[in-house]
Design a protein around this motif. Structure first.
Motif, PDB file in Angstrom:
ATOM      1  N   MET A   1     -30.207   0.534 -30.785  1.00  0.00           N
ATOM      2  CA  MET A   1     -29.395  -0.554 -30.295  1.00  0.00           C
ATOM      3  C   MET A   1     -27.980  -0.411 -30.835  1.00  0.00           C
ATOM      4  O   MET A   1     -27.775  -0.068 -31.994  1.00  0.00           O
ATOM      5  N   ALA A   2     -27.003  -0.695 -30.043  1.00  0.00           N
ATOM      6  CA  ALA A   2     -25.596  -0.610 -30.437  1.00  0.00           C
ATOM      7  C   ALA A   2     -25.214  -1.781 -31.337  1.00  0.00           C
ATOM      8  O   ALA A   2     -25.842  -2.837 -31.313  1.00  0.00           O
ATOM      9  N   THR A   3     -24.177  -1.598 -32.118  1.00  0.00           N
ATOM     10  CA  THR A   3     -23.640  -2.644 -32.981  1.00  0.00           C
ATOM     11  C   THR A   3     -22.265  -3.033 -32.464  1.00  0.00           C
ATOM     12  O   THR A   3     -21.438  -2.161 -32.187  1.00  0.00           O
ATOM     13  N   VAL A   4     -22.013  -4.318 -32.340  1.00  0.00           N
ATOM     14  CA  VAL A   4     -20.727  -4.822 -31.874  1.00  0.00           C
ATOM     15  C   VAL A   4     -19.944  -5.341 -33.078  1.00  0.00           C
ATOM     16  O   VAL A   4     -20.463  -6.120 -33.874  1.00  0.00           O
ATOM     17  N   LYS A   5     -18.692  -4.901 -33.202  1.00  0.00           N
ATOM     18  CA  LYS A   5     -17.820  -5.351 -34.286  1.00  0.00           C
ATOM     19  C   LYS A   5     -16.499  -5.793 -33.667  1.00  0.00           C
ATOM     20  O   LYS A   5     -15.631  -4.970 -33.386  1.00  0.00           O
ATOM     21  N   ARG A  27     -16.960 -10.671 -47.355  1.00  0.00           N
ATOM     22  CA  ARG A  27     -16.513  -9.727 -48.373  1.00  0.00           C
ATOM     23  C   ARG A  27     -15.877  -8.537 -47.662  1.00  0.00           C
ATOM     24  O   ARG A  27     -16.205  -8.239 -46.502  1.00  0.00           O
ATOM     25  N   ILE A  28     -14.969  -7.876 -48.347  1.00  0.00           N
ATOM     26  CA  ILE A  28     -14.336  -6.689 -47.773  1.00  0.00           C
ATOM     27  C   ILE A  28     -15.266  -5.497 -47.978  1.00  0.00           C
ATOM     28  O   ILE A  28     -15.676  -5.211 -49.097  1.00  0.00           O
ATOM     29  N   ASP A  29     -15.607  -4.819 -46.890  1.00  0.00           N
ATOM     30  CA  ASP A  29     -16.402  -3.595 -46.957  1.00  0.00           C
ATOM     31  C   ASP A  29     -15.492  -2.400 -47.217  1.00  0.00           C
ATOM     32  O   ASP A  29     -15.824  -1.524 -47.989  1.00  0.00           O
ATOM     33  N   TRP A  30     -14.389  -2.363 -46.497  1.00  0.00           N
ATOM     34  CA  TRP A  30     -13.387  -1.314 -46.668  1.00  0.00           C
ATOM     35  C   TRP A  30     -12.089  -1.800 -46.034  1.00  0.00           C
ATOM     36  O   TRP A  30     -12.086  -2.734 -45.236  1.00  0.00           O
ATOM     37  N   TYR A  40      -5.727  -2.914 -41.923  1.00  0.00           N
ATOM     38  CA  TYR A  40      -6.910  -2.887 -41.054  1.00  0.00           C
ATOM     39  C   TYR A  40      -8.104  -2.903 -41.997  1.00  0.00           C
ATOM     40  O   TYR A  40      -8.200  -2.072 -42.897  1.00  0.00           O
ATOM     41  N   LEU A  41      -8.993  -3.879 -41.837  1.00  0.00           N
ATOM     42  CA  LEU A  41     -10.114  -3.986 -42.758  1.00  0.00           C
ATOM     43  C   LEU A  41     -11.368  -4.471 -42.058  1.00  0.00           C
ATOM     44  O   LEU A  41     -11.307  -5.066 -40.984  1.00  0.00           O
ATOM     45  N   GLN A  42     -12.494  -4.191 -42.687  1.00  0.00           N
ATOM     46  CA  GLN A  42     -13.779  -4.677 -42.214  1.00  0.00           C
ATOM     47  C   GLN A  42     -14.306  -5.676 -43.225  1.00  0.00           C
ATOM     48  O   GLN A  42     -14.323  -5.408 -44.417  1.00  0.00           O
ATOM     49  N   VAL A  43     -14.723  -6.857 -42.709  1.00  0.00           N
ATOM     50  CA  VAL A  43     -15.309  -7.889 -43.563  1.00  0.00           C
ATOM     51  C   VAL A  43     -16.704  -8.211 -43.052  1.00  0.00           C
ATOM     52  O   VAL A  43     -16.982  -8.121 -41.860  1.00  0.00           O
ATOM     53  N   THR A  44     -17.584  -8.588 -43.987  1.00  0.00           N
ATOM     54  CA  THR A  44     -18.970  -8.867 -43.645  1.00  0.00           C
ATOM     55  C   THR A  44     -19.462 -10.091 -44.396  1.00  0.00           C
ATOM     56  O   THR A  44     -19.112 -10.307 -45.544  1.00  0.00           O
ATOM     57  N   ARG A  45     -20.276 -10.874 -43.712  1.00  0.00           N
ATOM     58  CA  ARG A  45     -21.040 -11.961 -44.315  1.00  0.00           C
ATOM     59  C   ARG A  45     -22.435 -11.865 -43.718  1.00  0.00           C
ATOM     60  O   ARG A  45     -22.618 -12.042 -42.508  1.00  0.00           O
ATOM     61  N   ALA A  46     -23.410 -11.553 -44.570  1.00  0.00           N
ATOM     62  CA  ALA A  46     -24.786 -11.318 -44.109  1.00  0.00           C
ATOM     63  C   ALA A  46     -24.756 -10.258 -43.006  1.00  0.00           C
ATOM     64  O   ALA A  46     -24.285  -9.159 -43.237  1.00  0.00           O
ATOM     65  N   ASP A  47     -25.211 -10.584 -41.789  1.00  0.00           N
ATOM     66  CA  ASP A  47     -25.229  -9.583 -40.713  1.00  0.00           C
ATOM     67  C   ASP A  47     -24.070  -9.751 -39.727  1.00  0.00           C
ATOM     68  O   ASP A  47     -24.097  -9.206 -38.634  1.00  0.00           O
ATOM     69  N   ILE A  48     -23.016 -10.482 -40.126  1.00  0.00           N
ATOM     70  CA  ILE A  48     -21.825 -10.658 -39.293  1.00  0.00           C
ATOM     71  C   ILE A  48     -20.748  -9.711 -39.814  1.00  0.00           C
ATOM     72  O   ILE A  48     -20.358  -9.784 -40.974  1.00  0.00           O
ATOM     73  N   THR A  49     -20.276  -8.827 -38.962  1.00  0.00           N
ATOM     74  CA  THR A  49     -19.225  -7.884 -39.332  1.00  0.00           C
ATOM     75  C   THR A  49     -18.057  -8.038 -38.375  1.00  0.00           C
ATOM     76  O   THR A  49     -18.238  -8.040 -37.155  1.00  0.00           O
ATOM     77  N   LEU A  50     -16.864  -8.160 -38.953  1.00  0.00           N
ATOM     78  CA  LEU A  50     -15.635  -8.300 -38.172  1.00  0.00           C
ATOM     79  C   LEU A  50     -14.618  -7.284 -38.661  1.00  0.00           C
ATOM     80  O   LEU A  50     -14.584  -6.945 -39.844  1.00  0.00           O
ATOM     81  N   VAL A  65     -15.153 -15.634 -31.016  1.00  0.00           N
ATOM     82  CA  VAL A  65     -16.338 -14.872 -31.388  1.00  0.00           C
ATOM     83  C   VAL A  65     -17.500 -15.856 -31.483  1.00  0.00           C
ATOM     84  O   VAL A  65     -17.444 -16.815 -32.251  1.00  0.00           O
ATOM     85  N   PHE A  66     -18.534 -15.625 -30.693  1.00  0.00           N
ATOM     86  CA  PHE A  66     -19.724 -16.473 -30.662  1.00  0.00           C
ATOM     87  C   PHE A  66     -20.763 -15.861 -31.593  1.00  0.00           C
ATOM     88  O   PHE A  66     -21.216 -14.740 -31.364  1.00  0.00           O
ATOM     89  N   ILE A  67     -21.105 -16.571 -32.652  1.00  0.00           N
ATOM     90  CA  ILE A  67     -22.051 -16.079 -33.652  1.00  0.00           C
ATOM     91  C   ILE A  67     -23.343 -16.871 -33.480  1.00  0.00           C
ATOM     92  O   ILE A  67     -23.464 -18.007 -33.924  1.00  0.00           O
ATOM     93  N   ASP A  68     -24.292 -16.285 -32.801  1.00  0.00           N
ATOM     94  CA  ASP A  68     -25.533 -16.954 -32.439  1.00  0.00           C
ATOM     95  C   ASP A  68     -26.597 -16.759 -33.520  1.00  0.00           C
ATOM     96  O   ASP A  68     -26.533 -15.822 -34.309  1.00  0.00           O
ATOM     97  N   ASP A  69     -27.564 -17.657 -33.539  1.00  0.00           N
ATOM     98  CA  ASP A  69     -28.717 -17.582 -34.447  1.00  0.00           C
ATOM     99  C   ASP A  69     -28.312 -17.581 -35.922  1.00  0.00           C
ATOM    100  O   ASP A  69     -28.905 -16.890 -36.751  1.00  0.00           O
TER     101      ASP A  69
END
Length: 120
Positions: A1-5, A27-30, A40-50, A65-69
């Motif tokens: 399955m693909a991952t959407v960011k 949190r900042i991943d990188w 340009y950065l990637q941030v994550t909270r649990a399984d939400i990545t932006l 951004v619609f964050i379901d469930d």
């Protein structure tokens, strides 16, 4: 399955960190911040990545951004309101499309909207 960011446009690195890290708990991943260049950065909270970008051509401000469930939304809402962040005081609502769900919208300093939804 693909991952959407999703890539969200930001204009101020420090304001983005205040909102996404200090208030929402991401949190900042990188990050990529060469001297004199936009961030340009990637941030994550649990399984939400932006991805957050100061680069002009990456995205337009005002995205949604619609964050379901999202689990334990009422607790998260309470946690956000307990913090001294004066720029955003979201409410919990029952969305028109599902009377068993809870929904909370927060707007970042760049007019991007994050819509958190917990299904009943």
């Amino acid at each position: 399955m693909a991952t959407v960011k999703p890539i969200l446009r930001i204009f101020d690195y420090d304001k983005a960190l205040e909102f996404y890290l200090n208030w929402l708990g991401f949190r900042i991943d990188w990050e990529h911040r060469p001297a004199g260049s936009p961030a340009y950065l990637q941030v994550t909270r649990a399984d939400i990545t932006l991805h957050l970008s100061e680069h002009h051509g990456d995205a337009s401000p005002g995205a949604r951004v619609f964050i379901d469930d999202f689990e334990h939304l009422a607790s998260f809402h309470k946690q956000l309101l307990a913090q001294p962040y004066k720029y955003n005081r979201p409410s919990l609502e029952t969305p028109f499309y599902d009377p068993t769900a809870l929904e909370m919208t927060v707007v970042d300093p760049f007019s991007n909207r994050l819509i958190f939804v917990e299904r009943g």
